[in-house]
Design a protein around this motif. Sequence first.
Motif, PDB file in Angstrom:
ATOM      1  N   ASP A  17       0.837  -1.195   0.000  1.00  0.00           N
ATOM      2  CA  ASP A  17       0.000   0.000   0.000  1.00  0.00           C
ATOM      3  C   ASP A  17       0.874   1.248   0.000  1.00  0.00           C
ATOM      4  O   ASP A  17       2.011   1.223   0.481  1.00  0.00           O
ATOM      5  CB  ASP A  17      -0.902   0.031   1.244  1.00  0.00           C
ATOM      6  CG  ASP A  17      -1.992  -1.034   1.180  1.00  0.00           C
ATOM      7  OD1 ASP A  17      -2.269  -1.520   0.068  1.00  0.00           O
ATOM      8  OD2 ASP A  17      -2.551  -1.355   2.245  1.00  0.00           O
ATOM      9  N   PRO A  18       0.364   2.355  -0.522  1.00  0.00           N
ATOM     10  CA  PRO A  18       1.132   3.611  -0.457  1.00  0.00           C
ATOM     11  C   PRO A  18       1.428   3.979   0.996  1.00  0.00           C
ATOM     12  O   PRO A  18       0.580   3.848   1.868  1.00  0.00           O
ATOM     13  CB  PRO A  18       0.208   4.638  -1.105  1.00  0.00           C
ATOM     14  CG  PRO A  18      -0.755   3.841  -1.918  1.00  0.00           C
ATOM     15  CD  PRO A  18      -0.901   2.517  -1.229  1.00  0.00           C
ATOM     16  N   GLN A  19       2.669   4.413   1.235  1.00  0.00           N
ATOM     17  CA  GLN A  19       3.109   4.759   2.585  1.00  0.00           C
ATOM     18  C   GLN A  19       3.338   6.262   2.671  1.00  0.00           C
ATOM     19  O   GLN A  19       3.725   6.882   1.686  1.00  0.00           O
ATOM     20  CB  GLN A  19       4.425   4.036   2.907  1.00  0.00           C
ATOM     21  CG  GLN A  19       4.343   2.535   2.834  1.00  0.00           C
ATOM     22  CD  GLN A  19       3.493   1.955   3.939  1.00  0.00           C
ATOM     23  OE1 GLN A  19       3.574   2.400   5.074  1.00  0.00           O
ATOM     24  NE2 GLN A  19       2.675   0.977   3.613  1.00  0.00           N
ATOM     25  N   PRO A  20       3.145   6.852   3.846  1.00  0.00           N
ATOM     26  CA  PRO A  20       3.471   8.276   4.014  1.00  0.00           C
ATOM     27  C   PRO A  20       4.969   8.495   3.788  1.00  0.00           C
ATOM     28  O   PRO A  20       5.807   7.660   4.140  1.00  0.00           O
ATOM     29  CB  PRO A  20       3.089   8.573   5.462  1.00  0.00           C
ATOM     30  CG  PRO A  20       2.154   7.485   5.856  1.00  0.00           C
ATOM     31  CD  PRO A  20       2.517   6.296   5.039  1.00  0.00           C
ATOM     32  N   LEU A  21       5.305   9.630   3.197  1.00  0.00           N
ATOM     33  CA  LEU A  21       6.688   9.929   2.846  1.00  0.00           C
ATOM     34  C   LEU A  21       7.601   9.959   4.073  1.00  0.00           C
ATOM     35  O   LEU A  21       8.739   9.496   4.021  1.00  0.00           O
ATOM     36  CB  LEU A  21       6.759  11.259   2.102  1.00  0.00           C
ATOM     37  CG  LEU A  21       8.132  11.668   1.599  1.00  0.00           C
ATOM     38  CD1 LEU A  21       8.668  10.640   0.615  1.00  0.00           C
ATOM     39  CD2 LEU A  21       8.076  13.031   0.958  1.00  0.00           C
ATOM     40  N   GLY A  22       7.117  10.497   5.179  1.00  0.00           N
ATOM     41  CA  GLY A  22       7.932  10.565   6.389  1.00  0.00           C
ATOM     42  C   GLY A  22       8.323   9.191   6.896  1.00  0.00           C
ATOM     43  O   GLY A  22       9.456   8.978   7.340  1.00  0.00           O
ATOM     44  N   ARG A  23       7.415   8.246   6.828  1.00  0.00           N
ATOM     45  CA  ARG A  23       7.693   6.891   7.287  1.00  0.00           C
ATOM     46  C   ARG A  23       8.727   6.218   6.389  1.00  0.00           C
ATOM     47  O   ARG A  23       9.648   5.553   6.855  1.00  0.00           O
ATOM     48  CB  ARG A  23       6.417   6.068   7.318  1.00  0.00           C
ATOM     49  CG  ARG A  23       6.614   4.685   7.922  1.00  0.00           C
ATOM     50  CD  ARG A  23       5.342   3.870   7.946  1.00  0.00           C
ATOM     51  NE  ARG A  23       4.271   4.592   8.621  1.00  0.00           N
ATOM     52  CZ  ARG A  23       2.983   4.331   8.434  1.00  0.00           C
ATOM     53  NH1 ARG A  23       2.609   3.378   7.613  1.00  0.00           N
ATOM     54  NH2 ARG A  23       2.061   5.021   9.088  1.00  0.00           N
ATOM     55  N   VAL A  24       8.591   6.418   5.088  1.00  0.00           N
ATOM     56  CA  VAL A  24       9.547   5.835   4.143  1.00  0.00           C
ATOM     57  C   VAL A  24      10.929   6.456   4.341  1.00  0.00           C
ATOM     58  O   VAL A  24      11.945   5.757   4.367  1.00  0.00           O
ATOM     59  CB  VAL A  24       9.057   6.032   2.689  1.00  0.00           C
ATOM     60  CG1 VAL A  24      10.112   5.583   1.703  1.00  0.00           C
ATOM     61  CG2 VAL A  24       7.770   5.267   2.459  1.00  0.00           C
ATOM     62  N   ALA A  25      10.981   7.782   4.509  1.00  0.00           N
ATOM     63  CA  ALA A  25      12.266   8.465   4.688  1.00  0.00           C
ATOM     64  C   ALA A  25      12.941   8.024   5.985  1.00  0.00           C
ATOM     65  O   ALA A  25      14.158   7.817   6.010  1.00  0.00           O
ATOM     66  CB  ALA A  25      12.062   9.975   4.686  1.00  0.00           C
ATOM     67  N   SER A  26      12.183   7.874   7.066  1.00  0.00           N
ATOM     68  CA  SER A  26      12.800   7.447   8.325  1.00  0.00           C
ATOM     69  C   SER A  26      13.287   6.002   8.239  1.00  0.00           C
ATOM     70  O   SER A  26      14.314   5.658   8.822  1.00  0.00           O
ATOM     71  CB  SER A  26      11.828   7.626   9.484  1.00  0.00           C
ATOM     72  OG  SER A  26      10.713   6.779   9.331  1.00  0.00           O
ATOM     73  N   ARG A  27      12.577   5.160   7.495  1.00  0.00           N
ATOM     74  CA  ARG A  27      13.013   3.776   7.325  1.00  0.00           C
ATOM     75  C   ARG A  27      14.317   3.723   6.511  1.00  0.00           C
ATOM     76  O   ARG A  27      15.230   2.978   6.852  1.00  0.00           O
ATOM     77  CB  ARG A  27      11.931   2.952   6.634  1.00  0.00           C
ATOM     78  CG  ARG A  27      12.268   1.471   6.637  1.00  0.00           C
ATOM     79  CD  ARG A  27      11.214   0.598   5.990  1.00  0.00           C
ATOM     80  NE  ARG A  27       9.868   1.018   6.269  1.00  0.00           N
ATOM     81  CZ  ARG A  27       8.860   0.897   5.395  1.00  0.00           C
ATOM     82  NH1 ARG A  27       9.063   0.382   4.206  1.00  0.00           N
ATOM     83  NH2 ARG A  27       7.638   1.293   5.720  1.00  0.00           N
ATOM     84  N   ILE A  28      14.411   4.531   5.461  1.00  0.00           N
ATOM     85  CA  ILE A  28      15.637   4.574   4.655  1.00  0.00           C
ATOM     86  C   ILE A  28      16.806   5.098   5.491  1.00  0.00           C
ATOM     87  O   ILE A  28      17.913   4.559   5.439  1.00  0.00           O
ATOM     88  CB  ILE A  28      15.429   5.446   3.399  1.00  0.00           C
ATOM     89  CG1 ILE A  28      14.484   4.736   2.430  1.00  0.00           C
ATOM     90  CG2 ILE A  28      16.748   5.748   2.721  1.00  0.00           C
ATOM     91  CD1 ILE A  28      14.058   5.592   1.261  1.00  0.00           C
ATOM     92  N   ALA A  29      16.567   6.138   6.285  1.00  0.00           N
ATOM     93  CA  ALA A  29      17.627   6.701   7.129  1.00  0.00           C
ATOM     94  C   ALA A  29      18.109   5.679   8.149  1.00  0.00           C
ATOM     95  O   ALA A  29      19.304   5.573   8.414  1.00  0.00           O
ATOM     96  CB  ALA A  29      17.133   7.964   7.821  1.00  0.00           C
ATOM     97  N   ALA A  30      17.196   4.919   8.721  1.00  0.00           N
ATOM     98  CA  ALA A  30      17.589   3.908   9.706  1.00  0.00           C
ATOM     99  C   ALA A  30      18.359   2.770   9.043  1.00  0.00           C
ATOM    100  O   ALA A  30      19.348   2.276   9.599  1.00  0.00           O
ATOM    101  CB  ALA A  30      16.350   3.368  10.413  1.00  0.00           C
ATOM    102  N   ASP A  31      17.929   2.358   7.851  1.00  0.00           N
ATOM    103  CA  ASP A  31      18.616   1.271   7.153  1.00  0.00           C
ATOM    104  C   ASP A  31      20.036   1.649   6.760  1.00  0.00           C
ATOM    105  O   ASP A  31      20.932   0.810   6.767  1.00  0.00           O
ATOM    106  CB  ASP A  31      17.841   0.870   5.883  1.00  0.00           C
ATOM    107  CG  ASP A  31      16.526   0.170   6.203  1.00  0.00           C
ATOM    108  OD1 ASP A  31      16.348  -0.256   7.366  1.00  0.00           O
ATOM    109  OD2 ASP A  31      15.679   0.057   5.291  1.00  0.00           O
ATOM    110  N   ARG A  32      20.261   2.899   6.416  1.00  0.00           N
ATOM    111  CA  ARG A  32      21.578   3.331   5.948  1.00  0.00           C
ATOM    112  C   ARG A  32      22.443   3.937   7.057  1.00  0.00           C
ATOM    113  O   ARG A  32      23.552   4.376   6.796  1.00  0.00           O
ATOM    114  CB  ARG A  32      21.414   4.332   4.817  1.00  0.00           C
ATOM    115  CG  ARG A  32      20.746   3.678   3.631  1.00  0.00           C
ATOM    116  CD  ARG A  32      20.626   4.564   2.477  1.00  0.00           C
ATOM    117  NE  ARG A  32      19.847   3.897   1.449  1.00  0.00           N
ATOM    118  CZ  ARG A  32      20.123   3.938   0.184  1.00  0.00           C
ATOM    119  NH1 ARG A  32      21.162   4.620  -0.230  1.00  0.00           N
ATOM    120  NH2 ARG A  32      19.374   3.319  -0.686  1.00  0.00           N
TER     121      ARG A  32
END
Length: 132
Positions: A17-32
């Motif tokens: 499902d489409p995700q809010p941009l803030g949630r996606v950005a925080s997940r990418i920041a945590a992964d990297r």
Amino acid sequence: MRRRRRRWSGPGPDDRDPQPLGRVASRIAADRGWTERLAGGQVFARWGKLVGEDVAEHAQPVAFSDGELTVQADSTAWATQLRLLQRELLKRIAAGVGVGVVRRLKVQGPAAPSWRYGPRHVPGRGPRDTYG
């Protein structure tokens, strides 16, 4: 060979499902591993609100590395005042950006003027040693 059966999404929430941009950005920041650097950037961006306008008027953050925030004061009196307020400032910063982001505060006084002119320099006392 067994074929995998395709799952169709149902009426409930799904990872596709489409995700809010803030949630996606925080997940990418945590992964990297960018979370510490981003939190340090928030300290720079929100400096006036975190420490108060009176302190922000006389001191600016200049560096952030490994939990140590370096702050430069515009006078030696303000540098002394910031050293006395160090615990209070750390509490305010922790309340604003999160506990453990800034663990130490290093306060510097104003930068002294450089008397070196040009690309070459001779060690010694300078022009004062020619007067007698």
